[in-house]
Design a protein around this motif. Structure first.
Motif, PDB file in Angstrom:
ATOM      1  N   ASP A 157      -8.861   0.437   0.536  1.00 21.67           N
ATOM      2  CA  ASP A 157      -8.138   0.905   1.716  1.00 21.67           C
ATOM      3  C   ASP A 157      -8.760   2.178   2.270  1.00 21.67           C
ATOM      4  O   ASP A 157      -8.901   2.346   3.488  1.00 21.67           O
ATOM      5  CB  ASP A 157      -6.666   1.144   1.374  1.00 21.67           C
ATOM      6  N   ARG A 158      -9.119   3.069   1.361  1.00 26.11           N
ATOM      7  CA  ARG A 158      -9.728   4.327   1.793  1.00 26.11           C
ATOM      8  C   ARG A 158     -11.058   4.080   2.494  1.00 26.11           C
ATOM      9  O   ARG A 158     -11.363   4.667   3.533  1.00 26.11           O
ATOM     10  CB  ARG A 158      -9.920   5.235   0.578  1.00 26.11           C
ATOM     11  N   GLY A 198     -11.504  14.337  -0.444  1.00 29.94           N
ATOM     12  CA  GLY A 198     -10.134  14.825  -0.494  1.00 29.94           C
ATOM     13  C   GLY A 198      -9.147  13.669  -0.557  1.00 29.94           C
ATOM     14  O   GLY A 198      -9.499  12.521  -0.838  1.00 29.94           O
ATOM     15  N   LEU A 199      -7.894  13.968  -0.289  1.00 34.00           N
ATOM     16  CA  LEU A 199      -6.812  12.988  -0.318  1.00 34.00           C
ATOM     17  C   LEU A 199      -6.591  12.439   1.081  1.00 34.00           C
ATOM     18  O   LEU A 199      -6.284  13.191   2.008  1.00 34.00           O
ATOM     19  CB  LEU A 199      -5.532  13.647  -0.833  1.00 34.00           C
ATOM     20  N   VAL A 200      -6.753  11.134   1.266  1.00 40.14           N
ATOM     21  CA  VAL A 200      -6.557  10.493   2.558  1.00 40.14           C
ATOM     22  C   VAL A 200      -5.069  10.189   2.738  1.00 40.14           C
ATOM     23  O   VAL A 200      -4.435   9.606   1.845  1.00 40.14           O
ATOM     24  CB  VAL A 200      -7.388   9.205   2.669  1.00 40.14           C
ATOM     25  N   ARG A 251      -2.098  -0.589  11.554  1.00 40.23           N
ATOM     26  CA  ARG A 251      -0.659  -0.846  11.421  1.00 40.23           C
ATOM     27  C   ARG A 251      -0.401  -2.123  10.625  1.00 40.23           C
ATOM     28  O   ARG A 251       0.427  -2.133   9.694  1.00 40.23           O
ATOM     29  CB  ARG A 251      -0.016  -0.958  12.792  1.00 40.23           C
ATOM     30  N   VAL A 252      -1.111  -3.189  10.965  1.00 38.46           N
ATOM     31  CA  VAL A 252      -0.851  -4.495  10.349  1.00 38.46           C
ATOM     32  C   VAL A 252      -1.418  -4.576   8.930  1.00 38.46           C
ATOM     33  O   VAL A 252      -0.755  -5.066   8.009  1.00 38.46           O
ATOM     34  CB  VAL A 252      -1.441  -5.609  11.240  1.00 38.46           C
ATOM     35  N   ARG A 253      -2.635  -4.088   8.732  1.00 33.36           N
ATOM     36  CA  ARG A 253      -3.327  -4.302   7.469  1.00 33.36           C
ATOM     37  C   ARG A 253      -3.098  -3.211   6.438  1.00 33.36           C
ATOM     38  O   ARG A 253      -3.215  -3.466   5.240  1.00 33.36           O
ATOM     39  CB  ARG A 253      -4.838  -4.449   7.737  1.00 33.36           C
TER      40      ARG A 253
END
Length: 288
Positions: A157-158, A198-200, A251-253
């Motif tokens: 995801d990142r 860093g933190l996403v 938004r969807v994924r």
């Protein structure tokens, strides 16, 4: 000038440090009889990048939170009414400041101390991770405004967000004064996978409306000040969400159908550079 008027102008001065798109500070204040009105300054909107005014209202929400926090720091007990008049869509809030108040408390003071030092970093973070409990703390802060904070920890995801940020860099022309983190290579997945990423973080809402955008701004400033109090700074990637196709995909994924409002990364700082702010006198309007 009364004590309230003096304190109100100090609060307006502090609100200059709230984040906003392109650093344009698209808000105005009206100081009345123990009341401060907060309005969107449509003349400073971004017609191309932000045609709906979404980012404008997010910035106004951040300024509103800073204003109220500063009033509490000064010993007042402000009462905030959001969107008080449907016939005045640019009137975003009325803040009533009754006489009296009290001790602001250590927590208010700690957060107020972060107002001026906090600013968007260019995303060159140290490789050290943010404090272990910080994501949960920030999730709670955002939740107070009805906003969900998602810490994106899954590598796939990142990396997907990093790829989309890189695509947005190419699809939109670079404009000086916009997201400090873009055009520095930080949108590329091979860079986002390194320790200095860093933190996403994503801030999302169940609806996509002016009320949701304003609430996102309130939540955003809560998150930024709390993160700063814990030693972390933020790098914004709002340009990704300015492209409707990319925002819908996220938004969807990646957001379970919720609307993404803010994409940023949090990390520990190296030396900082502070951007310019509009002077306080330019933010006060004598009458609507």
């Amino acid at each position: 000038m009364s004590r309230f008027e003096e304190d109100a102008r100090l609060a307006v001065e502090a609100a200059r440090w709230a984040p906003s798109p392109f650093g344009r500070r698209p808000w105005r204040f009206r100081i009345g009889d123990r009341r401060i009105g907060v309005r969107a300054d449509a003349g400073r909107a971004l017609d191309v990048a932000d045609p709906q005014g979404r980012e404008m209202l997010i910035g106004c929400g951040a300024a509103l939170h800073t204003l109220a926090l500063t009033l509490r720091h000064l010993g007042h007990a402000p009462r905030v009414r959001l969107l008080p008049d449907p016939d005045l869509p640019f009137l975003l809030a009325d803040i009533d400041v009754p006489e009296g108040g009290g001790d602001p408390g250590e927590e208010t003071e700690r957060l107020y101390e972060q107002v001026e030092p906090r600013h968007g970093d260019r995303g060159v973070f140290r490789p050290d991770p943010v404090p272990a409990g910080l994501p949960a703390t920030l999730r709670e802060e955002a939740g107070r405004e009805g906003v969900t904070l998602r810490a994106v920890t899954e590598p796939r995801d990142r990396d997907a967000l990093g790829a989309l940020a890189g695509a947005a860099d190419h699809l939109e022309p670079y404009v000086p004064g916009r997201d400090p983190a873009r055009s520095r290579g930080w949108g590329l997945p091979e860079v986002w996978g390194r320790p200095g990423t860093g933190l996403v973080v994503l801030l999302t809402t169940p609806e996509d409306s002016p009320a949701a955008w304003l609430g996102t701004g309130l939540a955003l400033q809560r998150v930024l000040l709390r993160a700063r109090a814990e030693g972390a700074s933020a790098a914004f990637h709002t340009h990704v969400l300015e492209l409707p196709e990319l925002r819908e995909l996220i938004r969807v994924r990646l957001c379970g159908g919720r609307f993404p409002q803010v994409l940023l990364r949090l990390g520990l700082l190296d030396p900082e550079q502070v951007p310019p702010r509009r002077p306080a006198d330019a933010l006060v309007q004598e009458d609507y």
